[in-house]
Design a protein around this motif. Structure first.
Motif, short mmCIF file in Angstrom:
data_model
loop_
_atom_site.label_atom_id
_atom_site.label_comp_id
_atom_site.label_asym_id
_atom_site.label_seq_id
_atom_site.Cartn_x
_atom_site.Cartn_y
_atom_site.Cartn_z
N ARG A 1 0.88 -1.17 0.00
CA ARG A 1 0.00 0.00 0.00
C ARG A 1 0.91 1.22 0.00
O ARG A 1 1.40 1.65 1.04
N ASP A 2 1.14 1.74 -1.18
CA ASP A 2 2.19 2.72 -1.39
C ASP A 2 1.66 4.11 -1.72
O ASP A 2 2.37 4.91 -2.32
N THR A 3 0.42 4.41 -1.37
CA THR A 3 -0.13 5.73 -1.65
C THR A 3 -0.52 6.41 -0.35
O THR A 3 -0.88 5.75 0.64
N TYR A 4 -0.44 7.72 -0.36
CA TYR A 4 -0.80 8.53 0.81
C TYR A 4 -1.46 9.80 0.32
O TYR A 4 -0.99 10.43 -0.64
N THR A 5 -2.54 10.18 0.96
CA THR A 5 -3.27 11.40 0.62
C THR A 5 -3.25 12.33 1.82
O THR A 5 -3.64 11.93 2.93
#
Length: 662
Positions: A267-271
């Motif tokens: 899980r390589d996304t960040y908002t």
């Protein structure tokens, strides 16, 4: 035959030039508490200096002191000697650097003593941050009972705090930190609040219990078991090139991501908002914009949706698996390869120049395909929306196997970037739900489950073919999950119930899947399906299109001549609502409307759509998550996002608790 007393000298070697250069087994650790609480207070440069000094203590047989010269510190941290002296003179540095002893040695050429390496005495445990220290002192004043037995009152106060839910939120004061604040430990704060001195109670049997409870309270706040582990290559080579602020920003982004090497879950996304990112590294928003102009930044993360306005969040994709080579090491590696391979052409990215070393040694990299150089625009995305079937991609619509129920028969596109072994996993067949008595054993054999795991699963009365099929279907829809089989086995061993909608998908017949697929083609063309969908399958079809296609549920209902389904989050009409609970329901519905815009539709539908407010009082929400699995997911994955959204909607600090109510 060698002599028994003969000493064997063993030396480890790396099987790739990349590993020999980066030494991935050579790591450093920093606690999440330090990243979240202390980096904004210390500032990026002083924070890296403290990490470097602690690393020297680790090499010094893990003692709390080290002897090191400023030249070594300057080389490791990217600071000059004068800057190191200036940073260590700051009052806040005394919270970590307890003492500096100047050492001297006599030089015969000069006939006098000269300054030698300094001896640094450090605090290796994380101290409470200034805001937590102030908040804990204020909270102790309210919970400490009035009693002549001061030690007993202190024990009662500490026990109350240890058992208090959401303790960290209650001691996180927002007021500015005073410059002359003296660092105090948890026992010192408790003694100050209770008005006693522990030294006068050393012979009391309760003194040991007091020390134990204070240590437990400190660990509850600091959480020393939560750490970030990085490569020393990043600290020693990349920090001077990136700059201290950008280096901490990368660690902050990585700290909010997740990668499981055993299962392949990524899980390589960040908002997040740029204002929050700037505050996390102790910078202003304007400085953050300048920091992100670093030319090396695309090697570590990319911005997926640049925010046009100030109030819009930015979505990042972060590199997690390994570290890129520095430009200097790129040149050295290229020269070494030219010599070793005798003029053979080495593989490189023409845009970034990053080397791909694994093919040169005839090895297949098991790393993610953006492990070297710029992230490819065609790589498998971790965004669920990008993994869905597009309007022009009907050839990769989930095809149901004609002979097996409850499984997507994946078709491998010729230009796919996913390795072939992963498609072999996707092609694992799930037998029909209406299986024979040995259907479960056959299914486990097809999935490659070995002993003793197979026997454990067969002995579980809750395991069924439909449950395995549901978990497998769910795993295939999760972003960044490159090994669905391992994920399914983990869930089955934990006896977690699968999401209801995927359990319904696993029970669909072959004809039903084919009916759904043909109906989607008609809906994309803008007209109702040729074959009528039975009324009892309407809701299942709408849920199926929501998971596997980009079609909007309301559009599907309109084309099927059905009334649109309104999203009503209020409790059942037969349950009377008091005024306070009604306010909680209203705030929760407003927060869900915001959350629906912040995350993928699939994630929202799976974890938040069915939730409801169970209890509400004074900005404390108790949310019914419906299932235990959903409760665990919300607590571990989405709790922070939900709390921030609720605080934005309510305009006040809130606390959120998740439960399961039948």
């Amino acid at each position: 035959m060698p002599d028994k007393n003969e000493t064997l000298n063993l030396q480890g070697v790396y099987n790739t030039l990349y590993n020999a250069t980066t030494r991935p087994d050579f790591k450093f650790a920093v606690s999440r508490y330090f990243v979240d609480e202390w980096v904004p207070v210390l500032g990026p440069s002083l924070a890296w200096l403290i990490v470097g000094l602690r690393q020297q203590c680790f090499w010094n047989k893990r003692r709390n002191w080290c002897i090191v010269d400023k030249a070594t510190l300057a080389a490791e941290t990217g600071l000059d000697k004068r800057t190191i002296e200036r940073l260590l003179k700051k009052p806040i540095s005394r919270w970590f650097v307890l003492d500096i002893t100047h050492r001297y040695r006599y030089r015969h050429q000069l006939g006098k003593k000269v300054r030698d390496k300094n001896r640094y005495h450090l605090l290796l445990d994380e101290p409470l941050s200034p805001r937590h220290q102030m908040g804990l002192a204020q909270l102790l004043q309210t919970v400490t009972p009035t009693s002549n037995d001061r030690l007993g009152a202190a024990l009662a106060a500490v026990e109350t705090l240890v058992n208090m839910p959401h303790l960290t939120d209650k001691i996180s004061v927002t007021q500015s930190n005073p410059k002359n604040l003296t660092p105090l430990s948890v026992p010192a704060l408790v003694q100050q609040a209770a008005g006693f001195n522990l030294e006068t109670h050393l012979h009391d049997e309760r003194a040991a219990k007091f020390d134990r409870l204070c240590a437990q309270l400190h660990n509850l706040i600091v959480q020393p078991n939560k750490i970030y582990v990085g490569w020393q290559y990043y600290r020693l080579k990349w920090v001077p090139l990136l700059g201290h602020a950008l280096a901490w920003l990368i660690i902050y982004l990585r700290r909010h991501c997740y990668w499981d090497e055993s299962s392949g879950e990524l899980r390589d996304t960040y908002t997040g908002y740029k204002k929050e990112l700037a505050a996390a590294i102790g910078q202003t928003t304007r400085n953050l914009a300048n920091i992100m102009n670093n030319p090396h930044l695309p090697l570590f993360f990319t911005i997926l949706n640049p925010a046009d306005g100030r109030n819009k969040p930015t979505r990042f994709r972060i590199r997690l698996v390994d570290e890129p080579l520095t430009p200097e090491d790129q040149q050295k590696t290229a020269a070494s390869l030219r010599q070793q391979l005798q003029g053979q052409i080495y593989a490189s990215d023409p845009e970034t120049g990053q080397l791909n070393l694994f093919p040169l040694f005839g090895q297949t990299s098991t790393r993610q395909n953006f492990a070297y150089g710029k992230i490819s625009e065609n790589m498998p995305s971790s965004d669920p929306k990008n993994r869905r079937v597009g309007p022009a991609a009907s050839e990769i619509l989930p095809q149901h196997d004609a002979q097996n129920t409850g499984k997507i028969a994946a078709t491998t596109p010729k230009d796919s970037l996913i390795p072939q072994n992963e498609y072999q996993i996707q092609k694992q067949q799930i037998p029909p739900v209406a299986a024979q008595s040995n259907g479960l054993l056959t299914l486990l054999n097809d999935l490659g489950v070995q002993e003793p795991t197979k026997s454990r699963l067969l002995a579980n009365p809750n395991i069924s073919v439909a449950k395995i099929g549901a978990w497998y279907l769910y795993a295939e829809t999760q972003p960044g999950l490159f090994d669905p089989r391992s994920y399914v086995i983990k869930r089955l061993l934990a006896d977690d119930p699968p999401p209801e909608e995927f359990l319904a998908f696993a029970r669909l017949t072959d004809d039903t899947w084919q009916l759904f697929e043909s109906a989607v083609q008609s809906l994309r063309a803008g007209h109702p399906p040729q074959a009528e969908i039975p009324p009892d399958l309407i809701e299942a079809f709408i849920s199926w299109t929501n998971v596997y296609t980009e079609l909007n549920p309301d559009d599907v209902r309109r084309l099927l001549n059905l009334p649109p389904q309104l999203f009503d989050l209020a409790p059942d009409s037969d349950k009377p609502l008091n005024a306070e609970l009604a306010d909680g329901v209203r705030l929760w519905q407003a927060a869900l409307n915001e959350l629906q815009l912040q995350m993928a539709r699939q994630t929202f539908n799976a974890w938040l759509r069915q939730t409801e407010v169970y209890q509400y009082s004074n900005y404390h929400f108790v949310i019914n998550a419906k299932t235990k699995f959903a409760q665990d997911w919300l607590e571990k994955r989405l709790a922070g996002t939900i709390q921030r959204t609720l605080e934005k909607v309510a305009g006040a600090p809130v606390t959120v608790e998740f439960t399961v109510v039948d």
